[in-house]
Design an enzyme around this catalytic site. Structure first.
Site, PDB file in Angstrom:
ATOM      1  N   HIS A 117       0.813  -1.224   0.000  1.00  0.00           N
ATOM      2  CA  HIS A 117       0.000   0.000   0.000  1.00  0.00           C
ATOM      3  C   HIS A 117       0.845   1.274   0.000  1.00  0.00           C
ATOM      4  O   HIS A 117       0.339   2.352  -0.277  1.00  0.00           O
ATOM      5  CB  HIS A 117      -0.998   0.001   1.168  1.00  0.00           C
ATOM      6  CG  HIS A 117      -0.400   0.265   2.512  1.00  0.00           C
ATOM      7  ND1 HIS A 117      -0.099  -0.733   3.409  1.00  0.00           N
ATOM      8  CD2 HIS A 117      -0.063   1.422   3.129  1.00  0.00           C
ATOM      9  CE1 HIS A 117       0.381  -0.206   4.513  1.00  0.00           C
ATOM     10  NE2 HIS A 117       0.418   1.105   4.372  1.00  0.00           N
ATOM     11  N   ASP A 147       0.169  -7.644   1.484  1.00  0.00           N
ATOM     12  CA  ASP A 147       0.602  -6.247   1.579  1.00  0.00           C
ATOM     13  C   ASP A 147       2.128  -6.140   1.592  1.00  0.00           C
ATOM     14  O   ASP A 147       2.703  -5.315   2.301  1.00  0.00           O
ATOM     15  CB  ASP A 147       0.014  -5.580   2.828  1.00  0.00           C
ATOM     16  CG  ASP A 147       0.125  -4.057   2.776  1.00  0.00           C
ATOM     17  OD1 ASP A 147       0.216  -3.507   1.660  1.00  0.00           O
ATOM     18  OD2 ASP A 147       0.142  -3.423   3.847  1.00  0.00           O
ATOM     19  N   ASN A 219       5.137   5.069   9.058  1.00  0.00           N
ATOM     20  CA  ASN A 219       5.840   3.888   9.566  1.00  0.00           C
ATOM     21  C   ASN A 219       5.609   2.665   8.689  1.00  0.00           C
ATOM     22  O   ASN A 219       6.372   1.692   8.754  1.00  0.00           O
ATOM     23  CB  ASN A 219       5.374   3.540  10.978  1.00  0.00           C
ATOM     24  CG  ASN A 219       6.106   4.284  12.060  1.00  0.00           C
ATOM     25  OD1 ASN A 219       5.521   5.094  12.764  1.00  0.00           O
ATOM     26  ND2 ASN A 219       7.403   4.022  12.202  1.00  0.00           N
ATOM     27  N   SER A 220       4.545   2.682   7.896  1.00  0.00           N
ATOM     28  CA  SER A 220       4.190   1.512   7.090  1.00  0.00           C
ATOM     29  C   SER A 220       5.355   1.057   6.224  1.00  0.00           C
ATOM     30  O   SER A 220       5.986   1.864   5.541  1.00  0.00           O
ATOM     31  CB  SER A 220       2.996   1.836   6.191  1.00  0.00           C
ATOM     32  OG  SER A 220       1.830   2.000   6.939  1.00  0.00           O
ATOM     33  N   LEU A 275      -7.470 -25.123  -0.933  1.00  0.00           N
ATOM     34  CA  LEU A 275      -8.251 -26.334  -0.677  1.00  0.00           C
ATOM     35  C   LEU A 275      -9.589 -26.327  -1.402  1.00  0.00           C
ATOM     36  O   LEU A 275     -10.105 -27.371  -1.778  1.00  0.00           O
ATOM     37  CB  LEU A 275      -8.509 -26.486   0.829  1.00  0.00           C
ATOM     38  CG  LEU A 275      -7.427 -27.163   1.670  1.00  0.00           C
ATOM     39  CD1 LEU A 275      -7.872 -27.234   3.123  1.00  0.00           C
ATOM     40  CD2 LEU A 275      -7.121 -28.564   1.154  1.00  0.00           C
ATOM     41  N   GLY A 276     -10.172 -25.169  -1.570  1.00  0.00           N
ATOM     42  CA  GLY A 276     -11.483 -25.096  -2.200  1.00  0.00           C
ATOM     43  C   GLY A 276     -12.608 -25.394  -1.231  1.00  0.00           C
ATOM     44  O   GLY A 276     -13.507 -26.183  -1.535  1.00  0.00           O
ATOM     45  N   VAL A 277     -12.547 -24.766  -0.051  1.00  0.00           N
ATOM     46  CA  VAL A 277     -13.604 -24.935   0.945  1.00  0.00           C
ATOM     47  C   VAL A 277     -13.994 -23.576   1.519  1.00  0.00           C
ATOM     48  O   VAL A 277     -13.218 -22.623   1.461  1.00  0.00           O
ATOM     49  CB  VAL A 277     -13.160 -25.850   2.118  1.00  0.00           C
ATOM     50  CG1 VAL A 277     -12.929 -27.264   1.647  1.00  0.00           C
ATOM     51  CG2 VAL A 277     -11.924 -25.291   2.813  1.00  0.00           C
ATOM     52  N   VAL A 278     -15.188 -23.513   2.058  1.00  0.00           N
ATOM     53  CA  VAL A 278     -15.621 -22.383   2.882  1.00  0.00           C
ATOM     54  C   VAL A 278     -15.691 -22.902   4.308  1.00  0.00           C
ATOM     55  O   VAL A 278     -16.320 -23.932   4.568  1.00  0.00           O
ATOM     56  CB  VAL A 278     -16.995 -21.841   2.442  1.00  0.00           C
ATOM     57  CG1 VAL A 278     -17.463 -20.735   3.380  1.00  0.00           C
ATOM     58  CG2 VAL A 278     -16.931 -21.329   1.008  1.00  0.00           C
TER      59      VAL A 278
END
Length: 477
Positions: A117, A147, A219-220, A275-278
């Site tokens: 960012h 990030d 500081n980022s 993995l393909g999961v929720v």
């Protein structure tokens, strides 16, 4: 007062004074001295400034505004009644936006780590060293999901930081930040590690280090050091209600950042396991419903069709307790671990299914660039009612099953007063499982509902706008 008693008082007074001096000396010894650390580490910390050219929508005095987007009638009116001045072509007017951040040099030939960012959409990146010299930087690559950004400046024998091991960092350990808050170069702040493995909204793949080190805008991208002078993190975010520091700072573990930077340097992009999961968190009621001793693990709420989990045998309702020997204490632990694997690597999962422990070996895939579209539900037919739950449901159509990647289930047609209303169900919600049993039809749903136990947590898997989650409820006597 007798002389012996006076001597006794004097002896006690002297002892108290000596004890106070000892405690003061011990307290002074307990406070760390950061001076040598700062002297050693500061030269490799840099200030990063960027410039970005943006279209300037403001209209100069006497200049004809851009009427291109107006309807013809209004455009003709303004052209007839406004002074005829030359119109600046669209996009010719520009203004310059600037931003400021920090970074640190990780190789003597000029590779620099910072936050994505800090440099996102920049047209020009300037790196200013500790001796005030400025170098033009090239963007090697960025990874918005963590990030992290990798820059390259031209130079030789540049000062570099020492890299530590964020896994060895302990809660309560002293840490120190060097950066450019509000443009004040090489400002030093210190604090302790407050927690590890924090997950923040929209940052699934970073197990953040939480500290109370004062971090402010500028500081980022700067380094977080341990007491050995090793970088253990990249300062990235703060939690605030005021816009300023409130004692909650978050750093990207250096182990994560270095893995990302190595991939950016080699391939220009970052690949992650998938993995393909929720999944969802296991609370107390869900733990009881799924036969767990206590809340732990990641509950599989949805398995994407033809994904790695589906091919490896993972099922809806499974609770993942560990992966490759690493315990899953909270559901947020799983994405960190899976994301650290590469396409084709094995994930050894310990799960609970129907109250029994078992192991699965799954070859992870590559995380897609975009989230898969899992479709939305609509109403079906063959309506049935459950008075116990206070809900009317209908079968799903073949199209709805295909869209939602379901073999069965029901859609809610109507919600009356009762348990369904109390847990927030509403028309259009799709129910695929009840009491850990898959639902094939509206008829099956009502039959299962009749046999539900009383005064015990019962789970229900619900899909709303295509997103699945488990909820629990209890039926009274």
């Amino acid at each position: 007062m007798s002389i012996p008693r006076l001597k006794s008082y004097l002896t006690m007074f002297a002892a108290v004074l000596m004890l106070g001096q000892v405690l003061t000396a011990q307290a002074e010894e307990a406070l760390p001295d950061f001076t040598s650390l700062v002297e050693q580490a500061s030269p490799a910390v840099v200030n990063i400034s960027t410039k970005q050219k943006l279209p300037d929508r403001r209209i100069a005095a006497g200049q004809m505004p851009d009427l291109e987007g107006l309807p013809p009638m209004f455009r003709e009116f303004f052209e007839r009644n406004m002074p005829q001045q030359p119109r600046s072509p669209r996009g010719d007017r520009q203004r310059e936006a600037q931003s400021l951040g920090s970074g640190f040099i990780i190789s003597s030939d000029g590779y620099v780590l910072t936050n994505n960012h800090v440099v996102a959409d920049a047209d020009e990146i300037i790196v200013r060293l500790s001796d005030r010299s400025e170098l033009q930087a090239k963007l090697v690559g960025t990874d918005p999901r963590t990030d992290v950004a990798l820059l390259k400046v031209e130079g030789k024998n540049l000062p570099i930081v020492k890299l530590g091991d964020s896994e060895k960092l302990k809660v309560g350990e002293w840490v120190l930040a060097i950066g450019s808050p509000f443009g004040f170069d090489h400002s030093v702040t210190k604090g302790i590690v407050s927690a590890k493995g924090r997950t923040l909204p929209n940052d699934t793949y970073v197990p953040f280090i939480q500290t109370d080190v004062a971090i402010n805008p500028g500081n980022s991208g700067g380094p977080l050091f341990n007491m050995k002078g090793e970088v253990v993190g990249i300062n990235s975010q703060i939690f605030t209600r005021s816009g300023g520091f409130m004692g909650l700072s978050f750093a990207i573990p250096i182990d994560v950042a270095i893995d990302v930077s190595n991939q950016l340097k080699k391939d220009g992009k970052v690949s992650r396991g998938w993995l393909g999961v929720v999944i969802q968190e296991v609370n107390k009621d869900l733990a009881e419903s799924f036969g767990l001793d206590k809340p732990a693990g990641a509950l599989v709420a949805q398995v994407l069709e033809n994904g790695p989990a589906a091919k490896g045998g993972l099922q809806v309702g499974d609770v993942i307790l560990s992966m490759n020997g690493q315990p899953i204490v909270m559901s947020a632990d799983l994405p960190h671990l899976v994301g650290g694997l590469k396409d084709g690597e094995k994930a050894k999962l310990e799960i609970i299914r129907n109250g029994k422990r078992q192991n699965l070996d799954i070859s992870v895939g590559a995380l897609p660039d975009d989230d898969a579209d899992i479709g939305t539900g609509a109403e079906g037919s063959a309506e049935r009612s459950s008075n116990r739950l206070g809900v009317s449901v209908a079968d799903l159509t073949a199209e709805q099953k295909k869209s939602l990647e379901l073999k069965g289930g029901v859609v809610i047609k109507e919600v009356q007063d009762g348990p369904a209303a109390m847990i927030g169900l509403r028309p259009g919600d799709v129910i695929s499982h009840l009491n850990n049993q898959a639902i094939g039809s509206a008829k099956e749903f009502t039959e299962i509902a009749k046999e539900l136990p009383k005064n015990r947590s019962v789970s229900m898997r619900v899909l709303r706008q295509g997103r699945a989650s488990f909820i629990t409820f209890k039926l009274a006597e």
